[in-house]
Write an enzyme that holds these catalytic residues in place. Sequence first.
Site, PDB file in Angstrom:
ATOM      1  N   GLU A 121       0.848  -1.266   0.098  1.00 37.12           N
ATOM      2  CA  GLU A 121      -0.015  -0.082  -0.161  1.00 37.12           C
ATOM      3  C   GLU A 121       0.802   1.271   0.052  1.00 37.12           C
ATOM      4  O   GLU A 121       1.989   1.320   0.612  1.00 37.12           O
ATOM      5  CB  GLU A 121      -0.869   0.060   1.197  1.00 37.12           C
ATOM      6  CG  GLU A 121      -1.836  -1.379   1.026  1.00 37.12           C
ATOM      7  CD  GLU A 121      -3.098  -1.254   2.323  1.00 37.12           C
ATOM      8  OE1 GLU A 121      -4.009  -1.892   1.942  1.00 37.12           O
ATOM      9  OE2 GLU A 121      -2.616  -0.595   3.171  1.00 37.12           O
ATOM     10  N   ASN A 171      -3.948   3.241  15.679  1.00 40.37           N
ATOM     11  CA  ASN A 171      -4.928   2.444  14.908  1.00 40.37           C
ATOM     12  C   ASN A 171      -5.481   1.268  14.915  1.00 40.37           C
ATOM     13  O   ASN A 171      -4.751   0.451  14.819  1.00 40.37           O
ATOM     14  CB  ASN A 171      -4.487   3.145  13.474  1.00 40.37           C
ATOM     15  CG  ASN A 171      -4.434   4.329  13.321  1.00 40.37           C
ATOM     16  OD1 ASN A 171      -5.462   5.409  13.713  1.00 40.37           O
ATOM     17  ND2 ASN A 171      -3.237   4.887  12.856  1.00 40.37           N
ATOM     18  N   SER A 198      10.817   4.446  15.796  1.00 45.18           N
ATOM     19  CA  SER A 198       9.784   4.004  16.386  1.00 45.18           C
ATOM     20  C   SER A 198      10.195   3.632  17.796  1.00 45.18           C
ATOM     21  O   SER A 198      10.929   2.552  18.071  1.00 45.18           O
ATOM     22  CB  SER A 198       9.154   2.958  15.755  1.00 45.18           C
ATOM     23  OG  SER A 198       8.665   3.289  14.451  1.00 45.18           O
ATOM     24  N   LEU A 199      10.056   4.568  18.863  1.00 49.36           N
ATOM     25  CA  LEU A 199      10.260   4.101  20.142  1.00 49.36           C
ATOM     26  C   LEU A 199       9.179   3.331  20.843  1.00 49.36           C
ATOM     27  O   LEU A 199       9.509   2.261  21.239  1.00 49.36           O
ATOM     28  CB  LEU A 199      10.633   5.417  20.968  1.00 49.36           C
ATOM     29  CG  LEU A 199      11.352   5.408  22.103  1.00 49.36           C
ATOM     30  CD1 LEU A 199      12.734   4.670  21.811  1.00 49.36           C
ATOM     31  CD2 LEU A 199      11.709   6.810  22.577  1.00 49.36           C
ATOM     32  N   HIS A 200       8.193   3.936  21.178  1.00 52.54           N
ATOM     33  CA  HIS A 200       7.018   3.313  21.351  1.00 52.54           C
ATOM     34  C   HIS A 200       6.798   2.948  23.091  1.00 52.54           C
ATOM     35  O   HIS A 200       5.856   2.496  23.536  1.00 52.54           O
ATOM     36  CB  HIS A 200       6.278   2.221  20.666  1.00 52.54           C
ATOM     37  CG  HIS A 200       6.193   2.457  19.389  1.00 52.54           C
ATOM     38  ND1 HIS A 200       5.834   3.795  18.834  1.00 52.54           N
ATOM     39  CD2 HIS A 200       6.443   1.751  18.231  1.00 52.54           C
ATOM     40  CE1 HIS A 200       5.585   3.702  17.512  1.00 52.54           C
ATOM     41  NE2 HIS A 200       6.040   2.589  16.888  1.00 52.54           N
ATOM     42  N   CYS A 250       6.104  -6.597  15.510  1.00 52.51           N
ATOM     43  CA  CYS A 250       5.627  -5.643  16.372  1.00 52.51           C
ATOM     44  C   CYS A 250       3.929  -5.753  16.932  1.00 52.51           C
ATOM     45  O   CYS A 250       3.231  -5.728  15.764  1.00 52.51           O
ATOM     46  CB  CYS A 250       5.950  -4.284  16.150  1.00 52.51           C
ATOM     47  SG  CYS A 250       7.593  -3.868  15.757  1.00 52.51           S
ATOM     48  N   CYS A 308      -1.692   4.925  10.000  1.00 57.91           N
ATOM     49  CA  CYS A 308      -0.478   4.076  10.280  1.00 57.91           C
ATOM     50  C   CYS A 308      -0.712   2.972  10.795  1.00 57.91           C
ATOM     51  O   CYS A 308      -1.734   2.780  11.830  1.00 57.91           O
ATOM     52  CB  CYS A 308       0.395   4.964  11.076  1.00 57.91           C
ATOM     53  SG  CYS A 308       0.702   6.562  11.094  1.00 57.91           S
ATOM     54  N   CYS A 336       1.195  -3.742  15.085  1.00 56.82           N
ATOM     55  CA  CYS A 336       1.264  -3.387  13.866  1.00 56.82           C
ATOM     56  C   CYS A 336       0.487  -4.448  12.909  1.00 56.82           C
ATOM     57  O   CYS A 336       0.997  -5.749  13.050  1.00 56.82           O
ATOM     58  CB  CYS A 336       2.713  -3.067  13.617  1.00 56.82           C
ATOM     59  SG  CYS A 336       2.749  -2.836  11.545  1.00 56.82           S
ATOM     60  N   CYS A 379       3.382   8.456   1.686  1.00 55.49           N
ATOM     61  CA  CYS A 379       4.055   7.196   2.542  1.00 55.49           C
ATOM     62  C   CYS A 379       4.059   5.842   1.599  1.00 55.49           C
ATOM     63  O   CYS A 379       3.147   5.487   1.153  1.00 55.49           O
ATOM     64  CB  CYS A 379       2.957   7.159   3.583  1.00 55.49           C
ATOM     65  SG  CYS A 379       3.242   5.938   4.711  1.00 55.49           S
ATOM     66  N   GLY A 406       6.544  -2.628   6.001  1.00 55.50           N
ATOM     67  CA  GLY A 406       7.929  -3.056   6.121  1.00 55.50           C
ATOM     68  C   GLY A 406       9.084  -2.219   6.724  1.00 55.50           C
ATOM     69  O   GLY A 406       8.767  -1.144   7.142  1.00 55.50           O
ATOM     70  N   GLU A 407      10.165  -2.965   7.123  1.00 53.53           N
ATOM     71  CA  GLU A 407      11.267  -2.039   7.895  1.00 53.53           C
ATOM     72  C   GLU A 407      12.282  -1.747   6.612  1.00 53.53           C
ATOM     73  O   GLU A 407      12.949  -2.707   6.262  1.00 53.53           O
ATOM     74  CB  GLU A 407      11.773  -3.293   8.919  1.00 53.53           C
ATOM     75  CG  GLU A 407      13.103  -2.849   9.178  1.00 53.53           C
ATOM     76  CD  GLU A 407      13.223  -1.264   9.934  1.00 53.53           C
ATOM     77  OE1 GLU A 407      12.128  -0.919  10.736  1.00 53.53           O
ATOM     78  OE2 GLU A 407      14.048  -0.351   9.480  1.00 53.53           O
ATOM     79  N   CYS A 451       6.168  -7.661   7.071  1.00 48.93           N
ATOM     80  CA  CYS A 451       7.519  -7.389   7.604  1.00 48.93           C
ATOM     81  C   CYS A 451       7.841  -8.480   8.649  1.00 48.93           C
ATOM     82  O   CYS A 451       6.841  -9.226   9.072  1.00 48.93           O
ATOM     83  CB  CYS A 451       7.227  -6.176   8.646  1.00 48.93           C
ATOM     84  SG  CYS A 451       8.586  -5.567   9.633  1.00 48.93           S
ATOM     85  N   SER A 477      11.475   5.956   8.334  1.00 48.64           N
ATOM     86  CA  SER A 477      11.177   5.501   9.672  1.00 48.64           C
ATOM     87  C   SER A 477      11.688   4.097   9.932  1.00 48.64           C
ATOM     88  O   SER A 477      11.615   3.067   8.975  1.00 48.64           O
ATOM     89  CB  SER A 477       9.574   5.448   9.732  1.00 48.64           C
ATOM     90  OG  SER A 477       9.229   5.039  10.969  1.00 48.64           O
TER      91      SER A 477
HETATM   92  N1  SAH Z   1       8.844  -0.232  10.009  1.00 51.88           N
HETATM   93  C1  SAH Z   1       9.126   0.782  10.142  1.00 51.88           C
HETATM   94  C2  SAH Z   1       8.330   1.737   9.324  1.00 51.88           C
HETATM   95  C3  SAH Z   1       6.990   1.303   8.990  1.00 51.88           C
HETATM   96  S1  SAH Z   1       5.852   1.451  10.153  1.00 51.88           S
HETATM   97  C4  SAH Z   1       8.940   1.380  11.548  1.00 51.88           C
HETATM   98  O1  SAH Z   1       8.404   0.557  12.401  1.00 51.88           O
HETATM   99  O2  SAH Z   1       9.143   2.556  12.037  1.00 51.88           O
HETATM  100  C5  SAH Z   1       5.591   3.288  10.316  1.00 51.88           C
HETATM  101  C6  SAH Z   1       4.975   3.851  11.723  1.00 51.88           C
HETATM  102  O3  SAH Z   1       3.819   3.318  12.204  1.00 51.88           O
HETATM  103  C7  SAH Z   1       5.856   2.964  12.930  1.00 51.88           C
HETATM  104  O4  SAH Z   1       6.074   3.986  14.080  1.00 51.88           O
HETATM  105  C8  SAH Z   1       5.026   2.218  13.489  1.00 51.88           C
HETATM  106  O5  SAH Z   1       5.346   1.728  14.733  1.00 51.88           O
HETATM  107  C9  SAH Z   1       3.616   2.697  13.540  1.00 51.88           C
HETATM  108  N2  SAH Z   1       2.429   1.972  13.736  1.00 51.88           N
HETATM  109  C10 SAH Z   1       2.445   0.597  13.345  1.00 51.88           C
HETATM  110  N3  SAH Z   1       1.230   0.075  13.741  1.00 51.88           N
HETATM  111  C11 SAH Z   1       0.512   0.964  14.174  1.00 51.88           C
HETATM  112  C12 SAH Z   1      -0.938   1.167  14.646  1.00 51.88           C
HETATM  113  N4  SAH Z   1      -1.636   0.061  14.562  1.00 51.88           N
HETATM  114  N5  SAH Z   1      -1.274   2.405  15.010  1.00 51.88           N
HETATM  115  C13 SAH Z   1      -0.542   3.460  14.857  1.00 51.88           C
HETATM  116  N6  SAH Z   1       0.520   3.414  14.513  1.00 51.88           N
HETATM  117  C14 SAH Z   1       1.047   2.447  14.161  1.00 51.88           C
HETATM  118 FE1  SF4 Z   2       7.546  -3.947  10.933  1.00 50.47          FE
HETATM  119 FE2  SF4 Z   2       7.306  -1.325  11.514  1.00 50.47          FE
HETATM  120 FE3  SF4 Z   2       5.189  -2.938  11.717  1.00 50.47          FE
HETATM  121 FE4  SF4 Z   2       7.191  -3.205  13.465  1.00 50.47          FE
HETATM  122  S1  SF4 Z   2       5.877  -1.454  13.236  1.00 50.47           S
HETATM  123  S2  SF4 Z   2       5.888  -5.040  12.303  1.00 50.47           S
HETATM  124  S3  SF4 Z   2       9.113  -2.870  12.280  1.00 50.47           S
HETATM  125  S4  SF4 Z   2       6.252  -2.449  10.048  1.00 50.47           S
END
Ligand code: SAH
Ligand code: SF4
Length: 314
Positions: A46, A249, A172-174, A70, A292, A73, A59, A118-119, A66, A150
């Site tokens: 996408e 989300n 992405s710290l989280h 996580c 996201c 995600c 984006c 993806g990463e 991936c 990212s």
């Molecule tokens: N793999 C990379 C880039 C893709 S994800 C990364 O993890 O940074 C892009 C962003 O969306 C990241 O910050 C990710 O943590 C965030 N993200 C993933 N799932 C999400 C969700 N369900 N709600 C909000 N943000 C999310």
């Molecule tokens: Fe992969 Fe980024 Fe999603 Fe984590 S947040 S599963 S690194 S796409």
Amino acid sequence: MTDIARSLREKLLHAAAIDAPTQVSDLIAADGTRKWLFGVGSSAVETVYIPEVSRGTLCISSQAGCTLDCGFCSTGKQGFNRNLTTAEIIGQLWLANNALDPTRKNRVISNVVLMGMGEPLLNYDNVVPALRLMLSDDAYGLSRRRVTLSTSGIVPMIDRLREDCPVALAVSLHAPNDTLRDQLMPINRKYPISKLLDACNRYLDRAPRDFITFEYVMLAGVNDSETHANELVCLASKVSCKINLIPFNPFPSAGFKRSSPETIRGFSEILHSAGIVVTTRKTRGGDIDAACGQLAGMVKDRTRRTISLRRVPA
Ligand code: SAH
Ligand code: SF4
């Protein structure tokens, strides 16, 4: 390409192909966010365009799926299919640009973020040439400040990117401590927070901006307490940074809930009072699952679930 010699055209015919990903769908949300699903072999990825008053952000995805899993995600949940080629990565920009600006007279896409599926740092060899095309004056000519990669925090590859093509960096710290980050993002067990922050500081020497953006997804009852905010203040004091809070989300089977608007406000206030620059991301394109972390690219599911949305005429 009649502007190059016939002999070179002949050579290119045998040595190169001009192929873009195929378009599977093209949807527009009520807020103007536009999402394409592009076919890449047997899977789909996408690409999302987010129009704003002063900029237009695209984006893009770097992998189909991936490997990093996580928990919050949707892309992570679907597993990994394969790395995208350089052509498939830059092809998303090419196709979106052609669709949004057929005359190519206006710069509709002013910013690109690698925040789709993806990463990107685990597909380094294909991502870096695509970044170079985005930056090249012979191609898209975007400034390094307007291209953001990212990453979940692949420490050695952050160091390589610093040498090879230092675009703006979002991390992405989280979670503000290793115990929680280990649970939310398994990659933390390999590259814990202290090592990640060191890599961010090294990156800043060459970065086009004088800060790193830390992304922090707000998960109700998981990482959104006052204690977490105070721990985050402490981490943020170690790196020149801005913090972007992302309301979670949801997607089917997520198992997490979004923090309430009051909690997000309170969390943001703690960071702000400590002198940290903090923004809360506006959720866009929710009605077409373009927000996201909702990008999953499962063709059958998506076309069934979005059937009532306005389709863009071909
Ligand atoms: N793999 C990379 C880039 C893709 S994800 C990364 O993890 O940074 C892009 C962003 O969306 C990241 O910050 C990710 O943590 C965030 N993200 C993933 N799932 C999400 C969700 N369900 N709600 C909000 N943000 C999310
Ligand atoms: Fe992969 Fe980024 Fe999603 Fe984590 S947040 S599963 S690194 S796409």
